[in-house]
Scaffold this motif. Structure first.
Motif, PDB file in Angstrom:
ATOM      1  N   TYR A 189       0.840  -1.183   0.000  1.00  0.00           N
ATOM      2  CA  TYR A 189       0.000   0.000   0.000  1.00  0.00           C
ATOM      3  C   TYR A 189       0.882   1.243   0.000  1.00  0.00           C
ATOM      4  O   TYR A 189       1.984   1.237   0.559  1.00  0.00           O
ATOM      5  CB  TYR A 189      -0.858   0.070   1.275  1.00  0.00           C
ATOM      6  CG  TYR A 189      -2.008  -0.883   1.361  1.00  0.00           C
ATOM      7  CD1 TYR A 189      -1.843  -2.160   1.883  1.00  0.00           C
ATOM      8  CD2 TYR A 189      -3.291  -0.500   0.955  1.00  0.00           C
ATOM      9  CE1 TYR A 189      -2.924  -3.035   1.988  1.00  0.00           C
ATOM     10  CE2 TYR A 189      -4.373  -1.361   1.067  1.00  0.00           C
ATOM     11  CZ  TYR A 189      -4.173  -2.624   1.585  1.00  0.00           C
ATOM     12  OH  TYR A 189      -5.242  -3.484   1.706  1.00  0.00           O
ATOM     13  N   VAL A 234      -1.037  -6.955  -4.993  1.00  0.00           N
ATOM     14  CA  VAL A 234      -1.444  -8.068  -4.149  1.00  0.00           C
ATOM     15  C   VAL A 234      -0.824  -9.337  -4.695  1.00  0.00           C
ATOM     16  O   VAL A 234      -0.880  -9.586  -5.902  1.00  0.00           O
ATOM     17  CB  VAL A 234      -2.980  -8.232  -4.112  1.00  0.00           C
ATOM     18  CG1 VAL A 234      -3.367  -9.382  -3.194  1.00  0.00           C
ATOM     19  CG2 VAL A 234      -3.649  -6.945  -3.664  1.00  0.00           C
ATOM     20  N   VAL A 262      -1.872 -11.024  -8.108  1.00  0.00           N
ATOM     21  CA  VAL A 262      -3.287 -11.072  -8.468  1.00  0.00           C
ATOM     22  C   VAL A 262      -3.877  -9.684  -8.638  1.00  0.00           C
ATOM     23  O   VAL A 262      -5.023  -9.532  -9.035  1.00  0.00           O
ATOM     24  CB  VAL A 262      -4.108 -11.855  -7.423  1.00  0.00           C
ATOM     25  CG1 VAL A 262      -3.654 -13.298  -7.372  1.00  0.00           C
ATOM     26  CG2 VAL A 262      -4.021 -11.235  -6.047  1.00  0.00           C
ATOM     27  N   GLU A 263      -3.116  -8.658  -8.315  1.00  0.00           N
ATOM     28  CA  GLU A 263      -3.617  -7.301  -8.417  1.00  0.00           C
ATOM     29  C   GLU A 263      -2.471  -6.371  -8.760  1.00  0.00           C
ATOM     30  O   GLU A 263      -1.410  -6.441  -8.150  1.00  0.00           O
ATOM     31  CB  GLU A 263      -4.245  -6.864  -7.085  1.00  0.00           C
ATOM     32  CG  GLU A 263      -4.848  -5.468  -7.086  1.00  0.00           C
ATOM     33  CD  GLU A 263      -6.228  -5.442  -7.692  1.00  0.00           C
ATOM     34  OE1 GLU A 263      -6.896  -6.484  -7.682  1.00  0.00           O
ATOM     35  OE2 GLU A 263      -6.642  -4.370  -8.172  1.00  0.00           O
ATOM     36  N   LEU A 309       3.410   0.804   3.011  1.00  0.00           N
ATOM     37  CA  LEU A 309       3.019  -0.195   3.992  1.00  0.00           C
ATOM     38  C   LEU A 309       2.865  -1.552   3.337  1.00  0.00           C
ATOM     39  O   LEU A 309       2.293  -1.678   2.257  1.00  0.00           O
ATOM     40  CB  LEU A 309       1.688   0.183   4.655  1.00  0.00           C
ATOM     41  CG  LEU A 309       1.720   1.412   5.562  1.00  0.00           C
ATOM     42  CD1 LEU A 309       0.306   1.887   5.855  1.00  0.00           C
ATOM     43  CD2 LEU A 309       2.437   1.099   6.859  1.00  0.00           C
ATOM     44  N   THR A 355      -6.846 -14.649   0.525  1.00  0.00           N
ATOM     45  CA  THR A 355      -7.599 -13.517  -0.016  1.00  0.00           C
ATOM     46  C   THR A 355      -9.095 -13.792   0.048  1.00  0.00           C
ATOM     47  O   THR A 355      -9.873 -13.237  -0.712  1.00  0.00           O
ATOM     48  CB  THR A 355      -7.173 -13.234  -1.476  1.00  0.00           C
ATOM     49  OG1 THR A 355      -7.297 -14.444  -2.235  1.00  0.00           O
ATOM     50  CG2 THR A 355      -5.746 -12.728  -1.543  1.00  0.00           C
ATOM     51  N   GLY A 356      -9.503 -14.652   0.963  1.00  0.00           N
ATOM     52  CA  GLY A 356     -10.907 -15.002   1.100  1.00  0.00           C
ATOM     53  C   GLY A 356     -11.733 -13.903   1.737  1.00  0.00           C
ATOM     54  O   GLY A 356     -11.230 -12.843   2.083  1.00  0.00           O
ATOM     55  N   ALA A 357     -13.016 -14.206   1.944  1.00  0.00           N
ATOM     56  CA  ALA A 357     -13.981 -13.190   2.370  1.00  0.00           C
ATOM     57  C   ALA A 357     -13.646 -12.575   3.712  1.00  0.00           C
ATOM     58  O   ALA A 357     -13.886 -11.404   3.948  1.00  0.00           O
ATOM     59  CB  ALA A 357     -15.381 -13.795   2.407  1.00  0.00           C
ATOM     60  N   LYS A 358     -13.101 -13.357   4.618  1.00  0.00           N
ATOM     61  CA  LYS A 358     -12.881 -12.849   5.956  1.00  0.00           C
ATOM     62  C   LYS A 358     -11.403 -12.553   6.209  1.00  0.00           C
ATOM     63  O   LYS A 358     -10.956 -12.580   7.348  1.00  0.00           O
ATOM     64  CB  LYS A 358     -13.392 -13.865   6.984  1.00  0.00           C
ATOM     65  CG  LYS A 358     -13.547 -13.305   8.381  1.00  0.00           C
ATOM     66  CD  LYS A 358     -13.803 -14.423   9.386  1.00  0.00           C
ATOM     67  CE  LYS A 358     -13.490 -13.953  10.782  1.00  0.00           C
ATOM     68  NZ  LYS A 358     -13.616 -15.043  11.756  1.00  0.00           N
ATOM     69  N   ASN A 359     -10.640 -12.309   5.147  1.00  0.00           N
ATOM     70  CA  ASN A 359      -9.217 -12.115   5.410  1.00  0.00           C
ATOM     71  C   ASN A 359      -8.987 -10.878   6.246  1.00  0.00           C
ATOM     72  O   ASN A 359      -9.571  -9.832   6.004  1.00  0.00           O
ATOM     73  CB  ASN A 359      -8.417 -12.081   4.099  1.00  0.00           C
ATOM     74  CG  ASN A 359      -8.350 -10.710   3.471  1.00  0.00           C
ATOM     75  OD1 ASN A 359      -7.644  -9.831   3.942  1.00  0.00           O
ATOM     76  ND2 ASN A 359      -9.092 -10.508   2.398  1.00  0.00           N
ATOM     77  N   ILE A 360      -8.192 -11.007   7.272  1.00  0.00           N
ATOM     78  CA  ILE A 360      -7.790  -9.883   8.110  1.00  0.00           C
ATOM     79  C   ILE A 360      -6.356  -9.567   7.757  1.00  0.00           C
ATOM     80  O   ILE A 360      -5.499 -10.444   7.758  1.00  0.00           O
ATOM     81  CB  ILE A 360      -7.907 -10.212   9.604  1.00  0.00           C
ATOM     82  CG1 ILE A 360      -9.377 -10.438   9.969  1.00  0.00           C
ATOM     83  CG2 ILE A 360      -7.313  -9.090  10.454  1.00  0.00           C
ATOM     84  CD1 ILE A 360      -9.584 -10.885  11.391  1.00  0.00           C
ATOM     85  N   GLN A 361      -6.095  -8.317   7.441  1.00  0.00           N
ATOM     86  CA  GLN A 361      -4.761  -7.909   7.028  1.00  0.00           C
ATOM     87  C   GLN A 361      -3.982  -7.364   8.221  1.00  0.00           C
ATOM     88  O   GLN A 361      -4.496  -6.552   8.994  1.00  0.00           O
ATOM     89  CB  GLN A 361      -4.852  -6.864   5.921  1.00  0.00           C
ATOM     90  CG  GLN A 361      -5.480  -7.436   4.655  1.00  0.00           C
ATOM     91  CD  GLN A 361      -5.539  -6.457   3.511  1.00  0.00           C
ATOM     92  OE1 GLN A 361      -4.836  -5.449   3.501  1.00  0.00           O
ATOM     93  NE2 GLN A 361      -6.369  -6.751   2.523  1.00  0.00           N
ATOM     94  N   TYR A 362      -2.757  -7.815   8.339  1.00  0.00           N
ATOM     95  CA  TYR A 362      -1.846  -7.368   9.383  1.00  0.00           C
ATOM     96  C   TYR A 362      -0.742  -6.557   8.728  1.00  0.00           C
ATOM     97  O   TYR A 362      -0.133  -6.998   7.761  1.00  0.00           O
ATOM     98  CB  TYR A 362      -1.265  -8.572  10.133  1.00  0.00           C
ATOM     99  CG  TYR A 362      -2.327  -9.349  10.878  1.00  0.00           C
ATOM    100  CD1 TYR A 362      -3.063 -10.342  10.242  1.00  0.00           C
ATOM    101  CD2 TYR A 362      -2.607  -9.065  12.214  1.00  0.00           C
ATOM    102  CE1 TYR A 362      -4.050 -11.039  10.921  1.00  0.00           C
ATOM    103  CE2 TYR A 362      -3.590  -9.762  12.894  1.00  0.00           C
ATOM    104  CZ  TYR A 362      -4.315 -10.747  12.246  1.00  0.00           C
ATOM    105  OH  TYR A 362      -5.297 -11.426  12.915  1.00  0.00           O
ATOM    106  N   PHE A 363      -0.505  -5.374   9.300  1.00  0.00           N
ATOM    107  CA  PHE A 363       0.388  -4.415   8.659  1.00  0.00           C
ATOM    108  C   PHE A 363       1.751  -4.331   9.341  1.00  0.00           C
ATOM    109  O   PHE A 363       1.858  -4.466  10.563  1.00  0.00           O
ATOM    110  CB  PHE A 363      -0.242  -3.011   8.678  1.00  0.00           C
ATOM    111  CG  PHE A 363      -1.347  -2.838   7.691  1.00  0.00           C
ATOM    112  CD1 PHE A 363      -2.621  -3.314   7.963  1.00  0.00           C
ATOM    113  CD2 PHE A 363      -1.114  -2.212   6.480  1.00  0.00           C
ATOM    114  CE1 PHE A 363      -3.645  -3.159   7.042  1.00  0.00           C
ATOM    115  CE2 PHE A 363      -2.144  -2.046   5.555  1.00  0.00           C
ATOM    116  CZ  PHE A 363      -3.411  -2.521   5.837  1.00  0.00           C
ATOM    117  N   GLY A 364       2.763  -4.047   8.530  1.00  0.00           N
ATOM    118  CA  GLY A 364       4.054  -3.672   9.058  1.00  0.00           C
ATOM    119  C   GLY A 364       4.071  -2.202   9.435  1.00  0.00           C
ATOM    120  O   GLY A 364       3.078  -1.487   9.231  1.00  0.00           O
TER     121      GLY A 364
END
Lengths: 111, 114
Positions: B35, B48, B55-56, B90, B97-106
């Motif tokens: 990001y 991504v 994929v992105e 970031l 990459t599923g529906a409930k993916n929670i992203q953890y950031f550096g």
């Protein structure tokens, strides 16, 4: 595409409650998140809510979701100076893995 | 400590330099993200990777070149950048990459282009 909006600033006194608001446009959003960013740091996940819920409480944090109005809020009870940070609302774009973030609300807690 | 480590934390480079940003995750995740965070703008998703496949690619200029050699590491190679590329970059990871993916950031790399 999805649009997520937040107010830029909020000031509260220590010990008061803070309410940070967020509005979004995509009614098919499945998960909605709140992240906290302290100076010089990345984004820390605070909590999230699934779109079939109205409310979620986690210690001092309460998330309210009004799907009809596409409005999400984060309430912080007994706000402390350590809560001063930028709070980001993020919405999962329907049918994708993409997060759409708001511009962030800078919370300043006054002693 | 989120389990996502970015280096360097700060980088100053000239417009003709070539540099690389590094991200490493220790969470066993299969998806990683870059990001860009600019002042007073929402976070912009750049790239991504899922299972080491891109994929992105969100219309990012070719002066930014990502590389994902394995599921734990992600790089962003930079060359001939512009001053407007100065921002906080970031990295994030998620289980998938599923529906409930929670992203953890550096914690991010603060980049300044002179």
């Amino acid at each position: 595409g999805e649009d997520v909006e937040q107010s830029l600033f909020l000031s509260v006194r220590e010990g008061d409650s803070s309410v940070i608001n967020c509005t979004y446009t995509d009614s098919s959003s499945t998960y909605l998140y709140w992240y906290k960013q302290e100076p010089g740091a990345g984004l820390q996940l605070l909590t999230y809510i699934f779109s079939n819920m109205d409310m979620k409480q986690d210690q001092r944090l309460t998330v309210l979701l009004n799907k009809k109005d596409k409005h999400l809020s984060l309430r912080i009870a007994d706000t402390q100076t350590g809560d001063s940070a930028i709070y980001f609302c993020a919405v999962k774009e329907g049918g994708t893995y993409k997060y759409i973030f708001g511009t962030g609300t800078r919370l300043k807690v006054l002693a | 400590e989120t389990g996502v480590t970015q280096t360097p934390r700060h980088l100053v480079m000239g417009m003709t330099n070539k540099k690389s940003l590094k991200c490493e995750q220790h969470l066993g995740h299969n998806a990683m993200y870059w990001y860009k965070q600019s002042a007073k703008k929402p976070l912009e998703l750049m790239f991504v990777y899922s299972l080491e496949e891109r994929v992105e690619n969100n219309s990012v200029p070719s002066r930014f070149s990502p590389e994902c050699p394995n599921s734990s590491h992600l790089f962003l190679h930079l060359h001939t950048l512009q001053p407007e590329d100065s921002a906080l970059y970031l990295c994030a990871s998620s289980q998938d990459t599923g529906a409930k993916n929670i992203q953890y950031f550096g914690a991010g790399t603060r980049l300044s282009v002179l």
